[in-house]
Design a protein around this motif. Sequence first.
Motif, PDB file in Angstrom:
ATOM      1  N   ALA A 216      -0.205 -10.432   7.523  1.00 55.34           N
ATOM      2  CA  ALA A 216      -0.470  -9.820   8.826  1.00 55.34           C
ATOM      3  C   ALA A 216      -1.852  -9.177   8.868  1.00 55.34           C
ATOM      4  CB  ALA A 216       0.608  -8.783   9.141  1.00 55.34           C
ATOM      5  N   SER A 217      -2.225  -8.478   7.803  1.00 54.05           N
ATOM      6  CA  SER A 217      -3.535  -7.832   7.769  1.00 54.05           C
ATOM      7  C   SER A 217      -4.651  -8.864   7.767  1.00 54.05           C
ATOM      8  CB  SER A 217      -3.654  -6.930   6.535  1.00 54.05           C
ATOM      9  OG  SER A 217      -2.654  -5.941   6.533  1.00 54.05           O
ATOM     10  N   LEU A 218      -4.480  -9.902   6.970  1.00 53.25           N
ATOM     11  CA  LEU A 218      -5.488 -10.956   6.900  1.00 53.25           C
ATOM     12  C   LEU A 218      -5.606 -11.694   8.229  1.00 53.25           C
ATOM     13  CD1 LEU A 218      -7.447 -12.293   4.926  1.00 53.25           C
ATOM     14  CD2 LEU A 218      -5.622 -13.871   4.284  1.00 53.25           C
ATOM     15  N   GLY A 219      -4.467 -11.957   8.857  1.00 59.24           N
ATOM     16  CA  GLY A 219      -4.500 -12.622  10.154  1.00 59.24           C
ATOM     17  C   GLY A 219      -5.150 -11.771  11.221  1.00 59.24           C
ATOM     18  N   GLY A 220      -4.904 -10.448  11.174  1.00 57.26           N
ATOM     19  CA  GLY A 220      -5.538  -9.561  12.141  1.00 57.26           C
ATOM     20  C   GLY A 220      -7.042  -9.512  11.980  1.00 57.26           C
ATOM     21  N   LEU A 221      -7.518  -9.458  10.736  1.00 55.68           N
ATOM     22  CA  LEU A 221      -8.967  -9.437  10.494  1.00 55.68           C
ATOM     23  C   LEU A 221      -9.615 -10.749  10.929  1.00 55.68           C
ATOM     24  CD1 LEU A 221      -9.016  -7.765   6.963  1.00 55.68           C
ATOM     25  CD2 LEU A 221      -9.849  -6.746   9.093  1.00 55.68           C
ATOM     26  N   ALA A 222      -8.964 -11.866  10.612  1.00 58.29           N
ATOM     27  CA  ALA A 222      -9.526 -13.171  10.955  1.00 58.29           C
ATOM     28  C   ALA A 222      -9.398 -13.479  12.441  1.00 58.29           C
ATOM     29  CB  ALA A 222      -8.839 -14.267  10.147  1.00 58.29           C
ATOM     30  N   GLY A 223      -8.496 -12.790  13.131  1.00 57.99           N
ATOM     31  CA  GLY A 223      -8.256 -13.077  14.540  1.00 57.99           C
ATOM     32  C   GLY A 223      -9.117 -12.286  15.503  1.00 57.99           C
ATOM     33  N   THR A 224     -10.130 -11.604  15.008  1.00 61.15           N
ATOM     34  CA  THR A 224     -11.029 -10.868  15.886  1.00 61.15           C
ATOM     35  C   THR A 224     -11.713 -11.840  16.843  1.00 61.15           C
ATOM     36  OG1 THR A 224     -11.458  -9.275  14.113  1.00 61.15           O
ATOM     37  CG2 THR A 224     -12.977  -9.274  15.983  1.00 61.15           C
ATOM     38  N   PRO A 225     -11.698 -11.565  18.149  1.00 57.97           N
ATOM     39  CA  PRO A 225     -12.299 -12.495  19.117  1.00 57.97           C
ATOM     40  C   PRO A 225     -13.764 -12.799  18.789  1.00 57.97           C
ATOM     41  CG  PRO A 225     -10.993 -10.852  20.257  1.00 57.97           C
ATOM     42  CD  PRO A 225     -11.051 -10.430  18.820  1.00 57.97           C
ATOM     43  N   ALA A 226     -14.111 -14.077  18.805  1.00 59.36           N
ATOM     44  CA  ALA A 226     -15.463 -14.502  18.431  1.00 59.36           C
ATOM     45  C   ALA A 226     -16.516 -13.966  19.393  1.00 59.36           C
ATOM     46  CB  ALA A 226     -15.519 -16.028  18.366  1.00 59.36           C
ATOM     47  N   HIS A 227     -16.188 -13.898  20.671  1.00 62.69           N
ATOM     48  CA  HIS A 227     -17.198 -13.435  21.626  1.00 62.69           C
ATOM     49  C   HIS A 227     -17.537 -11.964  21.427  1.00 62.69           C
ATOM     50  CE1 HIS A 227     -13.458 -12.178  23.653  1.00 62.69           C
ATOM     51  NE2 HIS A 227     -14.211 -11.299  24.313  1.00 62.69           N
ATOM     52  N   LEU A 228     -16.570 -11.180  20.936  1.00 67.26           N
ATOM     53  CA  LEU A 228     -16.869  -9.780  20.648  1.00 67.26           C
ATOM     54  C   LEU A 228     -17.743  -9.655  19.399  1.00 67.26           C
ATOM     55  CD1 LEU A 228     -13.434  -8.054  21.388  1.00 67.26           C
ATOM     56  CD2 LEU A 228     -15.487  -8.146  22.826  1.00 67.26           C
ATOM     57  N   ILE A 229     -17.507 -10.509  18.425  1.00 69.00           N
ATOM     58  CA  ILE A 229     -18.358 -10.509  17.231  1.00 69.00           C
ATOM     59  C   ILE A 229     -19.787 -10.865  17.620  1.00 69.00           C
ATOM     60  CG2 ILE A 229     -18.780 -11.626  15.004  1.00 69.00           C
ATOM     61  CD1 ILE A 229     -15.780 -12.044  14.751  1.00 69.00           C
ATOM     62  N   GLU A 230     -19.955 -11.872  18.492  1.00 69.45           N
ATOM     63  CA  GLU A 230     -21.287 -12.243  18.958  1.00 69.45           C
ATOM     64  C   GLU A 230     -21.940 -11.112  19.731  1.00 69.45           C
ATOM     65  OE1 GLU A 230     -23.034 -14.869  18.214  1.00 69.45           O
ATOM     66  OE2 GLU A 230     -21.416 -15.656  16.952  1.00 69.45           O
ATOM     67  N   HIS A 231     -21.150 -10.388  20.490  1.00 66.94           N
ATOM     68  CA  HIS A 231     -21.677  -9.248  21.247  1.00 66.94           C
ATOM     69  C   HIS A 231     -22.213  -8.177  20.297  1.00 66.94           C
ATOM     70  CE1 HIS A 231     -22.088  -6.189  24.341  1.00 66.94           C
ATOM     71  NE2 HIS A 231     -21.343  -5.381  23.608  1.00 66.94           N
ATOM     72  N   PHE A 232     -21.471  -7.889  19.247  1.00 70.10           N
ATOM     73  CA  PHE A 232     -21.917  -6.892  18.274  1.00 70.10           C
ATOM     74  C   PHE A 232     -23.196  -7.357  17.568  1.00 70.10           C
ATOM     75  CE2 PHE A 232     -18.261  -4.548  19.150  1.00 70.10           C
ATOM     76  CZ  PHE A 232     -18.212  -3.391  18.393  1.00 70.10           C
ATOM     77  N   ARG A 233     -23.286  -8.642  17.279  1.00 70.45           N
ATOM     78  CA  ARG A 233     -24.498  -9.168  16.667  1.00 70.45           C
ATOM     79  C   ARG A 233     -25.677  -9.051  17.618  1.00 70.45           C
ATOM     80  NH1 ARG A 233     -21.954 -14.758  14.080  1.00 70.45           N
ATOM     81  NH2 ARG A 233     -20.924 -13.768  12.270  1.00 70.45           N
ATOM     82  N   ALA A 234     -25.414  -9.299  18.896  1.00 70.55           N
ATOM     83  CA  ALA A 234     -26.487  -9.256  19.886  1.00 70.55           C
ATOM     84  C   ALA A 234     -27.083  -7.864  20.023  1.00 70.55           C
ATOM     85  CB  ALA A 234     -25.970  -9.753  21.235  1.00 70.55           C
ATOM     86  N   ILE A 235     -26.255  -6.845  19.852  1.00 69.87           N
ATOM     87  CA  ILE A 235     -26.773  -5.479  19.972  1.00 69.87           C
ATOM     88  C   ILE A 235     -27.269  -4.935  18.634  1.00 69.87           C
ATOM     89  CG2 ILE A 235     -25.284  -4.994  21.949  1.00 69.87           C
ATOM     90  CD1 ILE A 235     -23.437  -3.441  20.096  1.00 69.87           C
ATOM     91  N   GLY A 236     -27.292  -5.789  17.611  1.00 67.45           N
ATOM     92  CA  GLY A 236     -27.850  -5.404  16.329  1.00 67.45           C
ATOM     93  C   GLY A 236     -26.948  -4.545  15.464  1.00 67.45           C
TER      94      GLY A 236
END
Length: 248
Positions: A136-156
């Motif tokens: 469950a923990s591994l699935g939760g970490l891997a299931g983070t929405p990709a667009h939110l990860i890209e958003h965080f990368r975009a803001i540095g």
Amino acid sequence: MRTILRRLDAVLGFVFLALAWEICVRVFEIKPYLLPAITDVLRSFWQHRAELAYHSLITTTQVALGFAAAVVGGVAISLAVFFFDPVRRVVMPIIVALQGIPKIALAPLFVVWFGYGTTSKVLMAFLFAFFPVVIASLGGLAGTPAHLIEHFRAIGASRAVTFWRLRVPSALPSFVDGCKMAMPLAVIGAIVGEFVGSDSGLGNLILMANAAARTDLLFAAILAITAISGLLYAVIHLFGTKVWWRAL
């Protein structure tokens, strides 16, 4: 109001089950040593309340320790597997293989290795609860929405900030669900350990009641186990709804 009605429905369901149990035993005249009436079980529960409380405390302690170890170990392993590919390649096949082993077959070994005390029961509870927490923990970490990860990368945002501010909150619902699955399994693990070798606990009390043909006491002990499992599950449910503000 809606929450109260849902809880009332659950209570009514248990009441209906108890009435059906009582009526079937009386109507079909089932022998008490085969299936005692629910009133006889409740009477035995009250008469042996001190003994049941003593053994319940022991079992609950073993379950809590095993579950806590499973949560800590499961989260640690899931983080290591998620961030380090070599760990994933080495550890995950081992975890899956261990999950495939009939755990009841390990209980006699634990008694031989660690004795009849608390340690063997805690390890059984840990073994039963560990796998759901990891997955469950591994699935939760891997299931983070990709667009939110890209958003965080975009803001540095750094990897650390992304982890704590995005991945952890995203994984928490799955983690709580994993704990919900793991808690009843931890109870089963502790009881299995007590069945195999113990001098106290509800599992031991069930064995003693069975040897004495005290079916009413046996069912009273099962009722205590059910209550413990339900109470601990409710604690995790409350944790999930009140601490992480998630409507479950």
